[in-house]
Design a protein around this motif. Structure first.
Motif, PDB file in Angstrom:
ATOM      1  N   UNK A 171     -40.506 -27.308  -2.334  1.00 14.10           N
ATOM      2  CA  UNK A 171     -39.642 -27.392  -3.738  1.00 14.10           C
ATOM      3  C   UNK A 171     -39.986 -26.002  -4.228  1.00 14.10           C
ATOM      4  N   UNK A 172     -40.628 -25.113  -3.995  1.00 13.46           N
ATOM      5  CA  UNK A 172     -40.533 -23.618  -4.082  1.00 13.46           C
ATOM      6  C   UNK A 172     -41.277 -22.795  -3.663  1.00 13.46           C
ATOM      7  N   UNK A 173     -41.167 -21.756  -3.385  1.00 11.16           N
ATOM      8  CA  UNK A 173     -41.652 -20.616  -2.590  1.00 11.16           C
ATOM      9  C   UNK A 173     -43.587 -20.775  -3.819  1.00 11.16           C
ATOM     10  N   UNK A 174     -43.117 -20.764  -4.712  1.00 10.35           N
ATOM     11  CA  UNK A 174     -44.568 -21.058  -5.290  1.00 10.35           C
ATOM     12  C   UNK A 174     -45.912 -21.795  -5.232  1.00 10.35           C
ATOM     13  N   UNK A 175     -44.244 -23.423  -5.325  1.00  7.74           N
ATOM     14  CA  UNK A 175     -45.774 -24.920  -4.516  1.00  7.74           C
ATOM     15  C   UNK A 175     -45.550 -24.018  -3.473  1.00  7.74           C
ATOM     16  N   UNK A 176     -45.432 -23.365  -2.008  1.00 10.39           N
ATOM     17  CA  UNK A 176     -45.681 -23.301  -0.623  1.00 10.39           C
ATOM     18  C   UNK A 176     -47.128 -22.689  -0.668  1.00 10.39           C
ATOM     19  N   UNK A 177     -46.971 -22.012  -1.321  1.00 12.24           N
ATOM     20  CA  UNK A 177     -47.812 -20.793  -1.510  1.00 12.24           C
ATOM     21  C   UNK A 177     -49.376 -21.283  -1.905  1.00 12.24           C
ATOM     22  N   UNK A 178     -49.320 -22.162  -2.542  1.00 14.63           N
ATOM     23  CA  UNK A 178     -51.307 -23.191  -3.100  1.00 14.63           C
ATOM     24  C   UNK A 178     -50.317 -24.293  -2.527  1.00 14.63           C
ATOM     25  N   UNK A 179     -50.100 -24.408  -2.049  1.00 15.23           N
ATOM     26  CA  UNK A 179     -51.133 -24.754  -0.742  1.00 15.23           C
ATOM     27  C   UNK A 179     -50.792 -24.872   0.634  1.00 15.23           C
ATOM     28  N   UNK A 180     -50.587 -23.203   0.603  1.00 18.09           N
ATOM     29  CA  UNK A 180     -51.412 -22.733   1.643  1.00 18.09           C
ATOM     30  C   UNK A 180     -52.462 -21.974   0.938  1.00 18.09           C
TER      31      UNK A 180
END
Length: 120
Positions: free
Chosen positions: A1-10
């Motif tokens: 979805x977004x960069x923030x979503x990826x960072x949260x998942x990581x």
């Protein structure tokens, strides 16, 4: 979805990762980490959808029980999954059309599509 979503998942993956201090390493990985990113691209004016999968893998290191303060069960589990991964890679190198023991561990089962088939 977004960069923030990826960072949260990581971040969630990093926080759930098991680490422990050993004689060999102050912050030793006591578990494997697999992050799978599925990328979907639809080209403008086209109905075709291109799907790519990227696996980011950080393997826990194999260790001898005598050299670490890790539990015997934990060390055996890590070493067993690394052995299974080595067996899969060796079998693919020998005869990729023959039986490949992907189901011998959760790690090799997760990485089956990345290790064999039409992976690049």
């Amino acid at each position: 979805d977004t960069r923030e979503t990826l960072q949260e998942a990581l971040q969630r993956a990093r926080l759930s990762r098991m680490t422990a201090s050993t004689k060999a390493n102050e912050r030793s990985s006591r578990s494997h980490l697999v992050v799978r990113l599925t990328l979907e691209t639809r080209h403008e004016g086209s109905r075709m959808l291109q799907v790519s999968c990227l696996n980011l893998v950080d393997l826990a290191g194999s260790e001898r029980v005598q050299e670490t303060q890790a539990s015997m069960r934990e060390t055996c589990s890590i070493n067993q999954s690394l052995l299974c991964l080595g067996n899969v890679v060796a079998r693919l190198a020998e005869d990729p059309s023959g039986h490949v023991p992907y189901r011998d561990s959760k790690l090799t089962r997760l990485l089956q599509h990345a290790l064999g088939g039409n992976s690049k």
